[in-house]
Design an enzyme around this catalytic site. Structure first.
Site, PDB file in Angstrom:
ATOM      1  N   HIS A 147       0.812  -1.214   0.000  1.00  0.00           N
ATOM      2  CA  HIS A 147       0.000   0.000   0.000  1.00  0.00           C
ATOM      3  C   HIS A 147       0.850   1.271   0.000  1.00  0.00           C
ATOM      4  O   HIS A 147       0.323   2.377  -0.008  1.00  0.00           O
ATOM      5  CB  HIS A 147      -0.924  -0.020   1.228  1.00  0.00           C
ATOM      6  CG  HIS A 147      -2.075   0.923   1.143  1.00  0.00           C
ATOM      7  ND1 HIS A 147      -2.248   1.966   2.033  1.00  0.00           N
ATOM      8  CD2 HIS A 147      -3.119   0.996   0.280  1.00  0.00           C
ATOM      9  CE1 HIS A 147      -3.352   2.623   1.731  1.00  0.00           C
ATOM     10  NE2 HIS A 147      -3.904   2.067   0.665  1.00  0.00           N
ATOM     11  N   LYS A 158       3.321   4.348  -1.206  1.00  0.00           N
ATOM     12  CA  LYS A 158       3.468   5.207  -2.387  1.00  0.00           C
ATOM     13  C   LYS A 158       4.780   5.973  -2.234  1.00  0.00           C
ATOM     14  O   LYS A 158       4.846   6.996  -1.542  1.00  0.00           O
ATOM     15  CB  LYS A 158       2.312   6.199  -2.523  1.00  0.00           C
ATOM     16  CG  LYS A 158       0.949   5.537  -2.816  1.00  0.00           C
ATOM     17  CD  LYS A 158       0.196   5.212  -1.582  1.00  0.00           C
ATOM     18  CE  LYS A 158      -1.202   4.680  -1.911  1.00  0.00           C
ATOM     19  NZ  LYS A 158      -1.909   4.196  -0.710  1.00  0.00           N
ATOM     20  N   ASP A 197       0.965  19.687  18.106  1.00  0.00           N
ATOM     21  CA  ASP A 197       1.549  20.949  18.563  1.00  0.00           C
ATOM     22  C   ASP A 197       2.017  21.766  17.359  1.00  0.00           C
ATOM     23  O   ASP A 197       1.347  21.775  16.334  1.00  0.00           O
ATOM     24  CB  ASP A 197       2.642  20.678  19.596  1.00  0.00           C
ATOM     25  CG  ASP A 197       2.053  20.064  20.879  1.00  0.00           C
ATOM     26  OD1 ASP A 197       0.858  20.289  21.148  1.00  0.00           O
ATOM     27  OD2 ASP A 197       2.780  19.355  21.588  1.00  0.00           O
ATOM     28  N   ASP A 227      17.341   9.315  -8.357  1.00  0.00           N
ATOM     29  CA  ASP A 227      18.781   9.557  -8.266  1.00  0.00           C
ATOM     30  C   ASP A 227      19.292   9.589  -6.835  1.00  0.00           C
ATOM     31  O   ASP A 227      20.384  10.131  -6.575  1.00  0.00           O
ATOM     32  CB  ASP A 227      19.156  10.875  -8.971  1.00  0.00           C
ATOM     33  CG  ASP A 227      18.999  10.790 -10.484  1.00  0.00           C
ATOM     34  OD1 ASP A 227      18.936   9.659 -11.012  1.00  0.00           O
ATOM     35  OD2 ASP A 227      18.923  11.852 -11.126  1.00  0.00           O
ATOM     36  N   HIS A 236      -9.020  11.109   1.013  1.00  0.00           N
ATOM     37  CA  HIS A 236      -8.094   9.986   0.886  1.00  0.00           C
ATOM     38  C   HIS A 236      -6.802  10.238   1.651  1.00  0.00           C
ATOM     39  O   HIS A 236      -5.895   9.416   1.649  1.00  0.00           O
ATOM     40  CB  HIS A 236      -7.791   9.737  -0.601  1.00  0.00           C
ATOM     41  CG  HIS A 236      -7.159   8.416  -0.896  1.00  0.00           C
ATOM     42  ND1 HIS A 236      -5.817   8.273  -1.197  1.00  0.00           N
ATOM     43  CD2 HIS A 236      -7.686   7.177  -0.939  1.00  0.00           C
ATOM     44  CE1 HIS A 236      -5.548   7.005  -1.411  1.00  0.00           C
ATOM     45  NE2 HIS A 236      -6.653   6.314  -1.254  1.00  0.00           N
ATOM     46  N   LYS A 248      -3.860  10.864   4.586  1.00  0.00           N
ATOM     47  CA  LYS A 248      -3.382  10.188   5.795  1.00  0.00           C
ATOM     48  C   LYS A 248      -2.308  11.081   6.418  1.00  0.00           C
ATOM     49  O   LYS A 248      -1.108  10.821   6.303  1.00  0.00           O
ATOM     50  CB  LYS A 248      -2.784   8.818   5.454  1.00  0.00           C
ATOM     51  CG  LYS A 248      -3.695   7.883   4.635  1.00  0.00           C
ATOM     52  CD  LYS A 248      -3.375   7.948   3.171  1.00  0.00           C
ATOM     53  CE  LYS A 248      -4.052   6.893   2.326  1.00  0.00           C
ATOM     54  NZ  LYS A 248      -5.460   6.727   2.449  1.00  0.00           N
TER      55      LYS A 248
END
Length: 427
Positions: free
Chosen positions: A140, A142, A326, A147, A319, A321
């Site tokens: 899952h 991404k 603080d 380089d 979608h 996350k």
């Protein structure tokens, strides 16, 4: 393209190919790295141009991991820039999830492979009666590293539904661009996941550093990679959330697409609010799965009565996350706060200690909650029909226990396998 989809054709070739090492199962824990430049990228409009430009400028290497690639305008541009880079002699490894990328045609993948892109499919499986069966323990993450000097990590897949012009179903999401010393850790991690040699981490680089979440410093530009796997690091991301919640003093903002965490994490959210911390949750008001909404709403009364503020984002599917604590701590990544992400899937987040980044993220989330969300309250929490509440109660408690139950069942060990565009040949 009219070519057969991935699970109908090339999986037959993969079945004869010996599996290489399982990604994610690596006994490495990465520490904080300072002096990084980090930039928040909101939605595909900010993310895709930066990633594609980095790929166009690549000179030696591209490492890419993603859950979803669709054959739409975004997927086609990804294919185009990867092929062009490979033809320039750039070494490319693309690791794709067998479920999320299960509808890619063999023609799409073959064009990449023939150009020299090394393609690996995580846990491919053919359909049975037209239904994909490899639902759990997904790749899952991404991640894109170019380089070894620039990295992108977050929740955005390579699909047009992350662009506003997709319409009402366009996703609201976030990623982060990192440049600086932390890229070396993300690069090292990505190399290990794709089976390429990576320089060993010395013992002092592998030491346990979870207690460091309790110490907030005055230095900006610090980044740390955290991940979960089904080996040595099954709970690292959840533990980070619990630790920073315990140390929060002023504010906590969590924006998460799928919210039904375990009891311990819920308790830390409630406890922070009890201490007087300003705790805000931004959750889906227009979810792509009704069960997710029902399960999340089962937590509302428990949290609202403790002083937690809950906002439902209703403009389009959320979608993201992301979270902040603080004025200096933030996180962006692929991990939802649900049993699949916290207990089964392979996930990766970055932790960021940077006041400017924290402020940028806070301002964007504040705009989201103030102008695009519905405020939930104890007396106005939608409860729906009795059967909705019953289903929600059952779903929540089933999902809370599901990872433990899944562990009791006999299951194959997921594998990362090379794509082959002709039987018997490996890429």
């Amino acid at each position: 393209m009219s070519s057969p989809s991935m699970d109908k054709t090339h999986v037959e070739h993969l079945s004869t190919t010996p599996a290489i090492r399982e990604p994610g199962v690596v006994d490495v824990e990465y520490g904080w790295q300072g002096n990084n430049r980090v930039e928040l990228l909101e939605n595909g409009e900010a993310y895709f141009p930066r990633v594609f430009e980095a790929i166009r400028q690549a000179k030696t290497e591209i490492l890419l991991e993603t859950f979803i690639v669709f054959e739409d305008k975004v997927g086609e541009e990804l294919q185009e820039v990867l092929i062009a880079a490979a033809q320039r002699g750039v070494r490319i490894t693309a690791s794709l999830d067998g479920f999320g990328c299960g509808e890619l045609s063999t023609g799409y993948l073959t064009a990449l492979s023939e150009a020299g892109v090394r393609i690996q499919i995580f846990d491919p499986a053919p359909k049975h009666l037209g239904i994909r069966t490899n639902w759990f323990r997904r790749l899952h993450r991404k991640i894109v590293v170019v380089d070894g000097t620039i990295a992108f990590i977050g929740g955005i897949n390579f699909s047009a539904d992350h662009l506003a012009d997709f319409g009402p179903e366009a996703k609201q999401d976030y990623s982060v661009e990192v440049q600086g010393p932390a890229v070396a850790d993300i690069h090292h991690f990505a190399l290990l996941q794709c089976g390429r040699p990576a320089r060993a981490k010395y013992w002092w680089q592998r030491r346990r550093q979870r207690r460091s979440e309790l110490v907030f410093t005055d230095h900006d530009g610090q980044v740390r990679l955290v991940y979960r796997d089904n080996g040595e690091h099954p709970t690292d991301i959840e533990e980070v959330y619990r630790q920073v919640l315990r140390s929060a003093q002023r504010r906590v903002v969590i924006a998460n697409a799928y919210f039904f965490p375990g009891y311990r994490l819920l308790r830390e959210i409630r406890n922070a609010a009890h201490r007087g911390v300003d705790v805000r949750l931004i959750l889906q008001g227009q979810p792509d799965m009704l069960a997710a909404k029902l399960a999340a709403r089962m937590t509302y009364d428990y949290l609202l009565k403790s002083g937690v503020q809950i906002y439902e984002y209703c403009d389009r599917p959320l979608h993201g996350k992301v979270a902040l604590v603080d004025e200096d701590w933030s996180t962006v990544g692929s991990s939802n706060l649900d049993p699949l992400s916290l207990s089964l899937n392979l996930e990766a987040n970055v932790l960021i200690r940077d006041r400017a980044f924290n402020r940028d993220l806070f301002e964007r989330l504040e705009d989201l909650s103030n102008n695009h969300c519905k405020v939930m309250s104890v007396d106005k929490t939608p409860r729906g029909r009795v059967w909705h509440m019953t289903v929600g109660f059952l779903v929540f408690h089933f999902l809370a226990q599901f990872p433990a139950w899944a562990g009791w069942l006999p299951a194959h060990k997921p594998r990362l396998k090379p794509f082959s565009h002709s039987a018997g040949s490996d890429t």
